[in-house]
Design an enzyme around this catalytic site. Structure first.
Site, PDB file in Angstrom:
ATOM      1  N   CYS A   1      47.700   5.987  25.247  1.00 19.13           N
ATOM      2  CA  CYS A   1      47.921   6.505  26.536  1.00 19.13           C
ATOM      3  C   CYS A   1      49.222   6.339  27.156  1.00 19.13           C
ATOM      4  O   CYS A   1      50.096   5.365  26.917  1.00 19.13           O
ATOM      5  CB  CYS A   1      46.913   5.675  27.412  1.00 19.13           C
ATOM      6  SG  CYS A   1      46.547   6.328  29.161  1.00 19.13           S
TER       7      CYS A   1
ATOM      8  N   CYS B   1      38.931  -1.448  27.058  1.00 14.52           N
ATOM      9  CA  CYS B   1      39.948  -0.278  26.755  1.00 14.52           C
ATOM     10  C   CYS B   1      40.892  -0.734  25.732  1.00 14.52           C
ATOM     11  O   CYS B   1      41.945  -1.278  26.082  1.00 14.52           O
ATOM     12  CB  CYS B   1      40.294   0.196  27.940  1.00 14.52           C
ATOM     13  SG  CYS B   1      41.172   1.757  27.485  1.00 14.52           S
TER      14      CYS B   1
ATOM     15  N   CYS C   1      49.297   1.533  32.583  1.00 11.55           N
ATOM     16  CA  CYS C   1      48.593   0.411  33.553  1.00 11.55           C
ATOM     17  C   CYS C   1      48.803  -0.983  32.925  1.00 11.55           C
ATOM     18  O   CYS C   1      48.458  -1.039  31.693  1.00 11.55           O
ATOM     19  CB  CYS C   1      47.393   0.718  33.836  1.00 11.55           C
ATOM     20  SG  CYS C   1      47.077   2.473  34.605  1.00 11.55           S
TER      21      CYS C   1
ATOM     22  N   CYS D   1      30.934   5.997  25.869  1.00 11.26           N
ATOM     23  CA  CYS D   1      32.302   5.983  26.393  1.00 11.26           C
ATOM     24  C   CYS D   1      33.245   6.356  25.288  1.00 11.26           C
ATOM     25  O   CYS D   1      33.424   6.034  24.122  1.00 11.26           O
ATOM     26  CB  CYS D   1      32.797   4.434  26.499  1.00 11.26           C
ATOM     27  SG  CYS D   1      34.462   4.291  27.476  1.00 11.26           S
TER      28      CYS D   1
ATOM     29  N   CYS E   1      45.810  -2.865  31.099  1.00 13.06           N
ATOM     30  CA  CYS E   1      45.048  -2.006  30.268  1.00 13.06           C
ATOM     31  C   CYS E   1      45.493  -2.205  28.872  1.00 13.06           C
ATOM     32  O   CYS E   1      46.584  -2.054  28.521  1.00 13.06           O
ATOM     33  CB  CYS E   1      44.794  -0.801  30.780  1.00 13.06           C
ATOM     34  SG  CYS E   1      43.989   0.390  29.535  1.00 13.06           S
TER      35      CYS E   1
ATOM     36  N   GLU F   1      38.626   4.545  19.340  1.00 13.61           N
ATOM     37  CA  GLU F   1      37.578   3.831  19.737  1.00 13.61           C
ATOM     38  C   GLU F   1      36.408   4.705  20.682  1.00 13.61           C
ATOM     39  O   GLU F   1      36.783   5.316  21.355  1.00 13.61           O
ATOM     40  CB  GLU F   1      37.827   2.808  20.449  1.00 13.61           C
ATOM     41  CG  GLU F   1      38.760   1.781  20.055  1.00 13.61           C
ATOM     42  CD  GLU F   1      39.312   0.695  21.001  1.00 13.61           C
ATOM     43  OE1 GLU F   1      40.280  -0.191  20.651  1.00 13.61           O
ATOM     44  OE2 GLU F   1      38.839   0.857  22.302  1.00 13.61           O
TER      45      GLU F   1
END
Ligand code: SAH
Length: 372
Positions: A128, A361, A132, A121, A135, A108
């Site tokens: 990832c 995100c 976390c 962004c 997220c 994205e």
């Protein structure tokens, strides 16, 4: 009985994207052009079309010989990203695009218009590995690193969209923030190649000011030190989210490896060498990290460790589907900001964009990946 599958199912998935002009240094570009059987000076012509003209369309490149032009361009500027979906909101000031890479990977990027700038962004990884818990991207794990060209292509496409009026009046893409999917410093080499190309003057690169590029990290200390040594003028943002290790261990799991103390030492080193204020990102989560005493502690800690070389960005939590966490109520947020400022630390609240288009995100990729 075996039946042959349609090509789309039987074609092997290639994890490494095809090499693209934007993956290479100017010397490497000339060599790649020579390998494609063309004189080396054509590398500059191609770069001018791509980085200054923002195009990879062979039909527009009338300064290249017609014979074999399409194949030549396809070899050096292969298509890396195809648009899957694009959503606008905030009265047309925000546009989020979901891209599919050559191997089906979804990534994205989000383009945002502000009164004084246009910011993109970008994603640096598909997925990832930092996990976390608040997220959306962190929930699916890491799929793969993006190539430098896949990162640059997001910027090229956004600069073109802004130029052509995708956000209303035509404008110039002025800022790039590495705050999309992924941990940029976990894909260090490719991210640095991308940053160098984003800030290089055209026709070698996209000509965006280094000071308008932000690299955001969970706090990978050795990589922050390495970035410091590059002596670039890019802004460093550190996702702190808690002023105490006990809580940060749960919100940013990599804190188990590099504690707040080490992260702030590395951030201070960056600020001292570059002369640039470091941004501290703080996603404010209701009843988790928003207590007044944590505001006091965050302010005093940052004042002691970074003095005037720091700015806190409070990000109201953008709740992810199925998460038990929520943003803090406005009075709690206001009090938190007041406490940080009372310690002499600059602190502002990030304007939340794209809430109705799943712009937090990783949310859009998660929806489309799940077939929604
Ligand atoms: N991996 C990098 C960059 C990615 S995200 C980093 O962690 O800095 C950019 C910022 O958005 C980070 O501060 C991240 O913690 C934050 N973020 C992620 N999900 C969020 C959510 N649901 N609400 C608010 N901020 C979020």
């Amino acid at each position: 009985m075996t039946r042959s599958l349609p090509l789309i199912f039987s074609a092997p998935r290639r994890a490494t994207p095809p090499t693209h002009l934007a993956d290479l240094t100017p010397t490497g570009r000339a060599a790649a052009v020579a390998r494609a059987g063309q004189p080396a000076y054509r590398a500059k012509q191609l770069a001018r079309h791509y980085f200054a003209g923002l195009t990879r369309d062979a039909a527009e490149m009338t300064d290249l010989p017609g014979a074999g032009r399409a194949e030549f361009v396809e070899t050096l500027l292969p298509e890396l990203l195809t648009e899957v979906r694009s959503l606008g909101c905030d009265d047309g000031d925000t546009r989020k695009t979901l891209w599919r890479a050559h191997d089906g990977t979804l990534i994205e990027s989000v383009l945002m218009r502000y009164p004084d700038r246009i910011t993109l962004c970008v994603s640096s990884q598909a997925g990832c590995g930092m996990a976390c818990p608040f997220c959306a991207t962190g929930q699916g794990g890491l799929q793969r690193n993006l190539s430098a060209a896949e990162i640059i292509e997001q910027v090229r496409l956004a600069a073109r969209a802004a130029r052509d009026g995708a956000l209303g009046a035509p404008g110039r893409l002025s800022n790039v923030v590495f705050m999309g999917m992924g941990e940029p410093l976990a894909n260090y080499r490719r991210v640095l190649t991308a940053v160098r190309t984003i800030i290089a003057a055209p026709p070698a690169g996209l000509g965006i000011s280094a000071r308008s590029v932000t690299v955001s990290t969970v706090g990978l200390v050795p990589a922050i030190d390495k970035l410091t040594a590059e002596r670039l003028q890019v802004r460093l943002a550190v996702s702190l989210h808690a002023p105490d290790d006990k809580l940060r261990d749960t919100l940013v799991p990599v804190n188990e490896r590099w504690k707040i103390d080490e992260v702030l030492t590395a951030a201070r080193g960056y600020a001292d060498v570059t002369g640039r204020r470091v941004s501290i990102e703080y996603a404010l989560i209701r009843d988790v990290n928003d207590q007044p005493w944590r505001g006091d502690l965050l302010g005093s800690l940052l004042h002691t460790r970074l003095g005037r070389l720091v700015h806190v960005n409070v990000i109201p939590l953008n709740p992810t589907p199925g998460s038990r966490w929520d943003a803090s109520p406005k009075p709690v947020q206001d009090e938190f900001v007041r406490r940080v400022r009372a310690q002499g630390v600059a602190c502002t609240v990030r304007d939340t964009r794209g809430q109705e288009i799943a712009a937090a995100c990783g949310q859009l990729a998660a929806q489309v990946g799940a077939g929604k």
